[in-house]
Write a protein that holds these residues in place. Structure first.
Motif, short mmCIF file in Angstrom:
data_model
loop_
_atom_site.label_atom_id
_atom_site.label_comp_id
_atom_site.label_asym_id
_atom_site.label_seq_id
_atom_site.Cartn_x
_atom_site.Cartn_y
_atom_site.Cartn_z
N ARG A 1 7.87 -2.00 -7.38
CA ARG A 1 9.08 -1.69 -6.76
C ARG A 1 9.40 -1.49 -5.45
O ARG A 1 10.35 -2.63 -4.84
CB ARG A 1 10.22 -1.51 -7.32
N PHE B 1 14.86 1.39 -1.10
CA PHE B 1 14.73 0.70 -1.45
C PHE B 1 15.51 -0.09 -0.84
O PHE B 1 15.02 -1.15 0.32
CB PHE B 1 15.15 0.18 -3.38
N ILE B 2 16.96 -0.17 -0.03
CA ILE B 2 17.15 -1.43 0.52
C ILE B 2 16.71 -1.01 1.57
O ILE B 2 16.78 -2.10 2.57
CB ILE B 2 18.96 -1.16 0.10
N GLN C 1 28.16 6.34 -5.39
CA GLN C 1 27.91 5.63 -5.79
C GLN C 1 26.39 4.25 -4.70
O GLN C 1 27.64 5.09 -3.60
CB GLN C 1 29.02 4.47 -6.16
N PRO C 2 25.76 3.84 -4.89
CA PRO C 2 24.95 3.40 -4.60
C PRO C 2 25.43 2.36 -3.58
O PRO C 2 24.88 2.29 -2.20
CB PRO C 2 24.02 2.73 -5.20
N GLU C 3 26.10 2.17 -3.81
CA GLU C 3 27.19 0.73 -2.67
C GLU C 3 28.26 1.67 -1.26
O GLU C 3 27.79 0.85 -0.64
CB GLU C 3 28.36 -0.20 -3.34
N ALA D 1 18.58 9.34 -7.85
CA ALA D 1 19.34 7.73 -8.05
C ALA D 1 19.57 6.69 -6.68
O ALA D 1 19.63 5.66 -6.57
CB ALA D 1 20.15 7.93 -9.01
N GLY D 2 20.46 7.57 -5.85
CA GLY D 2 20.55 7.66 -4.54
C GLY D 2 19.77 7.29 -4.04
O GLY D 2 19.66 6.64 -3.00
N GLN E 1 16.33 7.05 -4.24
CA GLN E 1 15.46 5.49 -5.01
C GLN E 1 16.33 4.27 -4.20
O GLN E 1 15.85 3.67 -3.93
CB GLN E 1 15.70 5.62 -6.52
N GLN E 2 17.44 4.06 -4.29
CA GLN E 2 17.85 3.00 -4.17
C GLN E 2 18.48 2.87 -2.16
O GLN E 2 18.34 2.30 -1.79
CB GLN E 2 19.66 2.37 -4.18
#
Length: 488
Positions: free
Chosen positions: A416, A290-291, A4-6, A283-284, A286-287
């Motif tokens: 974004r 970004f972070i 998960q991204p977190e 998705a991972g 991308q996240q």
């Protein structure tokens, strides 16, 4: 099952904390060493060593042919033994090339000035020293054991500083920088072998040689272009403006690099192996991108702008009036590091997806613009400041192109990606205005007081702006750091 991204963020933050600790612990020592050496080493002596290090930097592209990165990318650790001995053979070859080429290099820079020849030959020993610890380091990075890298990295830079200062006090001039470089590398080798229990054996697997070199060749191509982009200015300044101006340029470049670009280097050490694990999780990626972009900007934007605005009191306070010529260089290079940092971690995404051809194409495009522009600034305009301005302009254009391409590769809207920089941009603008007003009000006071006031006002205005205008960003950063520390 994909993380998960977190979890990704906390993993990155936890390992980045150790990478930052090693990087900044070491860079603080390098910072202190540079300030001390500025009082004992002349501009010309800095320039002589700068010439030697420029030559080494070009050859460093081939110092392991990318096999360290290949070891990280491959599943398992079966290729480590073969990679170690390949690296040793490459290192000895490069040392021999350095020894033989030293007189030709001296002719290029200084019309056969003999003083630079032994310096270049001695610095060639850095290749065997690197080979002795490269795979040990790669395995630690592969396992995400950045905590273990802390001690070797710190030992290497601290011993480098101590040896350099000791030799400078003994009156060894340019050689104090040379022996510091080599002595620090030797201490780093010992430390890496102590913290990593892996030991190379003579068992070689010929079947992995071709895959190692095949993957590594792409990395070498990218790194080679990066080195040309990063070192061409030194070649041209040394050639057309002389060793003393090269010494001025080297010191003007060094402080923004130490304080800004090393943030990106520390993060890249973490992101590449992390992104490699996420190469099948769009998705991972991308996240994570970004972070990472947001957090990098939160650090590099205030540092770059702060250095650019406070360059004069900074130099007068820490380096003395002897180095006042570095002020305009430091300002332009600070802006260069700002633009470069915003697109820096894109390359790790490409590497992790084994799409280094994108990096190659982008680097070639930047090279086509940069090299002729730098030649004009150094050879025709004959201005160090023009060289710095050229760097800043090309870095802005290159990072813009890099982010546009990244948006397409990651299938992310460019808006974004740009929004990741918004908090830092707003707070950095407010901070810059406050700094300029502060220095204007204190223009008739001692330089040390101007610098001290600027640091206090800069930190207060930047943090205050984020707190009142972007509190959610600070809250998220705090939660990430707390989670990372709790899981260490």
């Amino acid at each position: 099952m994909a993380k998960q991204p977190e979890t990704i963020v906390q993993s990155a933050a936890r390992n980045t904390l150790w990478s930052y600790a090693a990087t900044y612990g070491g860079k603080i020592l390098i910072f202190i060493t540079t300030v001390i050496l500025a009082y004992f080493v002349t501009k010309a002596e800095y320039g002589l060593v700068g010439m030697g290090l420029t030559v080494i930097a070009f050859l460093e592209v081939m110092q392991d042919l990318g096999i360290g990165s290949a070891v990280i990318y491959r599943e398992g650790e079966d290729a480590a033994n073969t990679a170690f001995w390949l690296g040793c053979g490459i290192a000895l070859t490069l040392f021999s090339i350095t020894w033989l080429a030293a007189p030709l290099v001296a002719t290029y820079f200084l019309q056969n000035n003999p003083n630079v020849i032994p310096i270049i030959r001695a610095l060639g020993l850095s290749f065997p020293l690197f080979a002795m610890r490269n795979i040990h380091d790669a395995l630690l990075r592969k396992r995400m054991q950045f905590k273990k890298r802390f001690i070797p990295d710190l030992i290497q830079v601290s011993s480098k500083g101590a040896i350099s200062i000791g030799c400078a006090l003994a009156g060894m001039g340019a050689w104090s920088l040379v022996w510091g470089q080599l002595g620090g590398s030797a201490c780093g080798v010992i430390a890496y072998w102590m913290v990593n229990p892996w030991r190379p054996s003579f068992k070689l697997d010929r079947t992995v040689i071709k895959p190692l070199l095949s993957f590594g060749s792409n990395i070498v191509a990218v790194n080679g272009l990066s080195v040309i982009l990063a070192q061409t200015d030194y070649l041209l300044v040394g050639r057309y403006l002389g060793e003393e101006n090269l010494g001025v340029y080297t010191n003007g470049f060094r402080f923004p690099d130490l304080m800004v670009m090393q943030v990106c280097v520390a993060l890249a050490n973490v992101l590449y192996p992390l992104y490699s694990r996420l190469r099948d999780d769009p998705a991972g990626l991308q996240q994570g991108f970004f972070i990472a972009s947001r957090y990098v900007a939160l650090v590099t934007v205030p540092l770059s702008l702060g250095i650019a605005i406070t360059a004069e009191p900074f130099v007068l306070t820490l380096l003395s009036v002897k180095w006042i010529e570095t002020v305009p260089i430091m300002r332009t290079i600070a802006i260069y590091t700002l633009f470069l940092s915003l697109g820096y971690n894109v390359g790790d995404v490409y590497k992790a997806q084994n799409r280094t051809s994108i990096l190659t194409k982008l680097s070639i495009a930047r090279l086509i613009v940069l090299v002729p522009a730098l030649w004009f600034a150094a050879a025709q305009f004959k201005s160090l400041q023009a060289v710095g301005i050229t760097h800043a302009i090309v870095a802005f254009l290159g990072s813009t192109l890099n982010l546009v391409v990244a948006a397409k590769v990651l299938n992310m809207p460019i808006r974004r990606i740009l929004s990741a920089f918004q908090p830092a941009a707003i707070a950095g603008t407010v901070m810059s205005i406050c700094l300029m007003l502060t220095l204007l009000a204190l223009q008739n006071t001692p330089a040390w007081l101007q610098l001290l006031a600027a640091v206090v006002v800069g930190i207060g205005s930047y943090a205050g702006t984020l707190w009142f205008g972007q509190r959610e960003v600070l809250t998220q950063a705090g939660q990430t750091l707390r989670g990372a520390v709790a899981r260490r």
